[in-house]
Design a protein around this motif. Structure first.
Motif, PDB file in Angstrom:
ATOM      1  N   PRO A 276       0.629  -1.212  -0.092  1.00 39.45           N
ATOM      2  CA  PRO A 276      -0.002  -0.022  -0.049  1.00 39.45           C
ATOM      3  C   PRO A 276       0.876   1.350   0.154  1.00 39.45           C
ATOM      4  CG  PRO A 276      -0.805  -1.527   1.538  1.00 39.45           C
ATOM      5  CD  PRO A 276       0.657  -2.201   1.167  1.00 39.45           C
ATOM      6  N   ARG A 277       2.093   1.162   0.485  1.00 36.72           N
ATOM      7  CA  ARG A 277       3.002   2.379   0.158  1.00 36.72           C
ATOM      8  C   ARG A 277       2.984   2.950  -1.062  1.00 36.72           C
ATOM      9  NH1 ARG A 277       8.068   0.483   3.906  1.00 36.72           N
ATOM     10  NH2 ARG A 277       8.651   2.524   3.416  1.00 36.72           N
ATOM     11  N   VAL A 278       3.069   2.152  -2.160  1.00 34.80           N
ATOM     12  CA  VAL A 278       3.442   2.527  -3.466  1.00 34.80           C
ATOM     13  C   VAL A 278       2.265   2.614  -4.494  1.00 34.80           C
ATOM     14  CG1 VAL A 278       5.736   1.823  -3.187  1.00 34.80           C
ATOM     15  CG2 VAL A 278       4.020   0.335  -4.145  1.00 34.80           C
ATOM     16  N   ILE A 279       1.119   2.653  -3.978  1.00 32.60           N
ATOM     17  CA  ILE A 279      -0.086   2.619  -4.943  1.00 32.60           C
ATOM     18  C   ILE A 279      -1.185   3.817  -4.392  1.00 32.60           C
ATOM     19  CG2 ILE A 279      -0.013   0.167  -5.532  1.00 32.60           C
ATOM     20  CD1 ILE A 279      -2.396  -0.313  -3.378  1.00 32.60           C
ATOM     21  N   PRO A 280      -1.997   4.184  -5.387  1.00 37.61           N
ATOM     22  CA  PRO A 280      -2.766   5.246  -4.859  1.00 37.61           C
ATOM     23  C   PRO A 280      -3.916   4.763  -4.005  1.00 37.61           C
ATOM     24  CG  PRO A 280      -2.593   4.954  -7.492  1.00 37.61           C
ATOM     25  CD  PRO A 280      -2.015   3.908  -6.823  1.00 37.61           C
ATOM     26  N   ASP A 281      -4.534   5.529  -3.638  1.00 40.88           N
ATOM     27  CA  ASP A 281      -5.717   5.396  -2.354  1.00 40.88           C
ATOM     28  C   ASP A 281      -6.870   4.802  -2.961  1.00 40.88           C
ATOM     29  OD1 ASP A 281      -4.048   6.559  -0.309  1.00 40.88           O
ATOM     30  OD2 ASP A 281      -4.969   8.480  -0.361  1.00 40.88           O
ATOM     31  N   HIS A 282      -7.161   4.851  -4.214  1.00 40.35           N
ATOM     32  CA  HIS A 282      -8.216   4.579  -4.754  1.00 40.35           C
ATOM     33  C   HIS A 282      -8.299   2.910  -5.371  1.00 40.35           C
ATOM     34  CE1 HIS A 282      -6.205   5.927  -8.361  1.00 40.35           C
ATOM     35  NE2 HIS A 282      -6.897   5.013  -9.121  1.00 40.35           N
ATOM     36  N   VAL A 283      -7.082   2.383  -5.189  1.00 41.56           N
ATOM     37  CA  VAL A 283      -6.975   0.975  -5.483  1.00 41.56           C
ATOM     38  C   VAL A 283      -6.633   0.004  -4.676  1.00 41.56           C
ATOM     39  CG1 VAL A 283      -6.552   1.801  -8.277  1.00 41.56           C
ATOM     40  CG2 VAL A 283      -4.778   0.919  -6.306  1.00 41.56           C
ATOM     41  N   THR A 284      -7.127  -1.344  -4.693  1.00 39.80           N
ATOM     42  CA  THR A 284      -6.363  -2.352  -3.874  1.00 39.80           C
ATOM     43  C   THR A 284      -5.699  -3.410  -4.772  1.00 39.80           C
ATOM     44  OG1 THR A 284      -8.205  -1.987  -2.229  1.00 39.80           O
ATOM     45  CG2 THR A 284      -7.145  -3.981  -2.328  1.00 39.80           C
ATOM     46  N   VAL A 285      -4.590  -3.759  -3.966  1.00 41.84           N
ATOM     47  CA  VAL A 285      -3.945  -4.992  -4.694  1.00 41.84           C
ATOM     48  C   VAL A 285      -4.290  -6.320  -4.153  1.00 41.84           C
ATOM     49  CG1 VAL A 285      -1.629  -6.286  -4.791  1.00 41.84           C
ATOM     50  CG2 VAL A 285      -1.673  -3.797  -5.325  1.00 41.84           C
ATOM     51  N   VAL A 361      -4.726  -6.974   0.041  1.00 44.90           N
ATOM     52  CA  VAL A 361      -5.199  -8.119   0.805  1.00 44.90           C
ATOM     53  C   VAL A 361      -4.864  -9.267  -0.101  1.00 44.90           C
ATOM     54  CG1 VAL A 361      -7.762  -9.419   0.847  1.00 44.90           C
ATOM     55  CG2 VAL A 361      -7.732  -6.877   0.853  1.00 44.90           C
ATOM     56  N   VAL A 362      -4.475 -10.330   1.136  1.00 45.73           N
ATOM     57  CA  VAL A 362      -4.020 -11.693   0.492  1.00 45.73           C
ATOM     58  C   VAL A 362      -4.911 -12.764   0.786  1.00 45.73           C
ATOM     59  CG1 VAL A 362      -2.006 -13.240   0.871  1.00 45.73           C
ATOM     60  CG2 VAL A 362      -1.487 -10.766   1.168  1.00 45.73           C
ATOM     61  N   SER A 363      -5.344 -13.483   0.045  1.00 47.13           N
ATOM     62  CA  SER A 363      -6.459 -14.614   0.031  1.00 47.13           C
ATOM     63  C   SER A 363      -5.668 -16.037   0.288  1.00 47.13           C
ATOM     64  CB  SER A 363      -7.544 -14.367  -0.875  1.00 47.13           C
ATOM     65  OG  SER A 363      -6.798 -14.666  -2.324  1.00 47.13           O
ATOM     66  N   ASN A 364      -6.386 -16.953   0.499  1.00 46.91           N
ATOM     67  CA  ASN A 364      -6.088 -18.199   0.473  1.00 46.91           C
ATOM     68  C   ASN A 364      -4.850 -18.641   1.400  1.00 46.91           C
ATOM     69  OD1 ASN A 364      -7.892 -19.263  -1.273  1.00 46.91           O
ATOM     70  ND2 ASN A 364      -6.914 -18.310  -2.994  1.00 46.91           N
ATOM     71  N   LEU A 365      -4.467 -17.693   2.485  1.00 42.38           N
ATOM     72  CA  LEU A 365      -3.731 -17.992   3.488  1.00 42.38           C
ATOM     73  C   LEU A 365      -3.807 -19.339   4.037  1.00 42.38           C
ATOM     74  CD1 LEU A 365      -3.500 -14.517   5.351  1.00 42.38           C
ATOM     75  CD2 LEU A 365      -1.757 -15.585   3.707  1.00 42.38           C
TER      76      LEU A 365
END
Length: 371
Positions: A276-285, A361-365
């Motif tokens: 999150p430190r390197v992406i805009p506020d309006h998106v999610t990785v 968000v990390v899924s399938n942990l």
């Protein structure tokens, strides 16, 4: 009549070795400087001659080929991984760790590391061990393409126990003003690539050491998760330096409208705090934990330390040391370039519009529980 002042210094002449008796050996420090001069010279590059011994070092960005450079500076250390080095007597890789922790932070903004300085503090200066440590720093600088132009060695008895030491590093890089990678163009639909780590790297070692202590294993015992290596050898694997492969990607991007949109060095806090430190506020990785294999060292730590997957991925890199965001139609080209640079690349996720989600968000942990 007032008696003359007593000159205690005249009554107690200082012998020539009194400073050494207090725990500081100037001769050892001078011997170390002479021993490491060839190591620094081996890191010469355009813009710097890497001479040691003066009060300050000069660097010429114009000689390095820059027209309108923005300077980027970082500082970092190796953390409690040094405790394993001290206890096991394995000092050869921590210098690479020190450089890696700094230059990997520089390169995510598209900056080329130009020069590096180190700070080495110890309770008692052991010239042979110190030379090994600084030789590792020089190795790291060569891998990153930057010059080792100076540093400081501090012998501080009373602050550190005899064999203890600490390291800090300082790196300065440059990027042309119009080529900064800042994440502003990241948008939904972009692809997320993960570059494999070389191990635990240099974060989370307070927890690593606790788990090892609970396991009853010694640093000289065989590592259950790394065939043919001792615990110290396996856990002390140096942090991977991603500089050359990522700079090649950035340079290719000049002809291809910027292949790399954003890059994140995965250190303390893992994926969920660093991306999150390197992406805009309006998106999610959004990242899928099943899209790359969890390295055995992390599976072992999870089992023996009873570490839940959510905690594991917040403390460690879990096998992904660097994240690169690219346009989906450039993901294959970026992967080829990075693999040509020696990286192992996984397509680990995608960028979506942010709703109520966090920045990453990390899924399938739960897939890691069965590893």
């Amino acid at each position: 009549m007032v008696p003359p002042p007593i000159n205690n210094f005249a009554r107690c002449p200082i012998s020539s070795n009194r400073y050494r008796e207090s725990g500081v050996d100037i001769d050892a420090g001078e011997a170390l400087v002479e021993a490491i001069k060839p190591l620094a010279r081996a890191t010469r590059r355009s813009g710097a001659d890497a001479q040691l011994g003066g009060f300050g070092a000069l660097f010429d960005p114009k000689a390095a080929g820059y027209r309108d450079p923005i300077l980027v500076a970082t500082t970092d250390g190796v953390g409690t991984k040094l405790k394993i080095a001290i206890e096991s007597g394995r000092h050869d890789g921590v210098g690479v760790d020190l450089v890696a922790m700094c230059v990997n932070d520089l390169v995510v903004q598209g900056a080329e590391p130009l020069f590096f300085l180190d700070y080495f503090a110890t309770g008692k200066l052991e010239v042979a061990a110190a030379k090994t440590i600084i030789a590792g720093i020089a190795d790291g600088c060569r891998l990153a393409g930057c010059a080792l132009i100076g540093g400081e060695t501090a012998e501080m008895p009373g602050m550190y126990a005899g064999g203890d030491y600490d390291l800090a590093g300082f790196a300065v890089g440059a990027v042309e003003r119009n080529e900064i990678v800042d994440g502003r163009t990241v948008q939904p639909g972009d692809a997320v690539l993960g570059l494999a780590s070389s191990g635990v790297h240099s974060n989370g070692f307070s927890l690593v050491r606790r788990v090892v202590a609970q396991s009853g294993l010694k640093w000289t015992d065989s590592a259950p998760f790394a065939a043919g290596k001792t615990m110290a050898e396996a856990l002390m694997a140096p942090t991977r330096i991603y500089v050359q492969s990522l700079l090649a990607l950035c340079r290719a991007g000049r002809q291809q409208a910027g292949i790399a949109k954003a890059m994140a060095h995965i250190t303390g806090g893992g994926l969920v705090e660093n991306v999150p430190r390197v992406i805009p506020d309006h998106v999610t990785v959004k990242i899928d934990a099943k899209s790359w294999p969890l390295p055995p060292v992390f599976a072992w730590l999870a089992r023996h330390g009873q570490i839940e997957p959510a905690e594991l991925q917040r403390v460690f890199n879990c096998g992904i040391g660097m994240v690169v965001v690219v346009a989906a139609d450039k993901a294959d080209a970026a992967t080829r370039l990075l693999e040509e640079g020696g990286e192992t690349v996984h397509r680990i996720g995608t960028v979506t519009t942010r709703g109520s989600d966090e920045g990453c968000v990390v899924s399938n942990l739960d897939a890691w529980r069965s590893v």
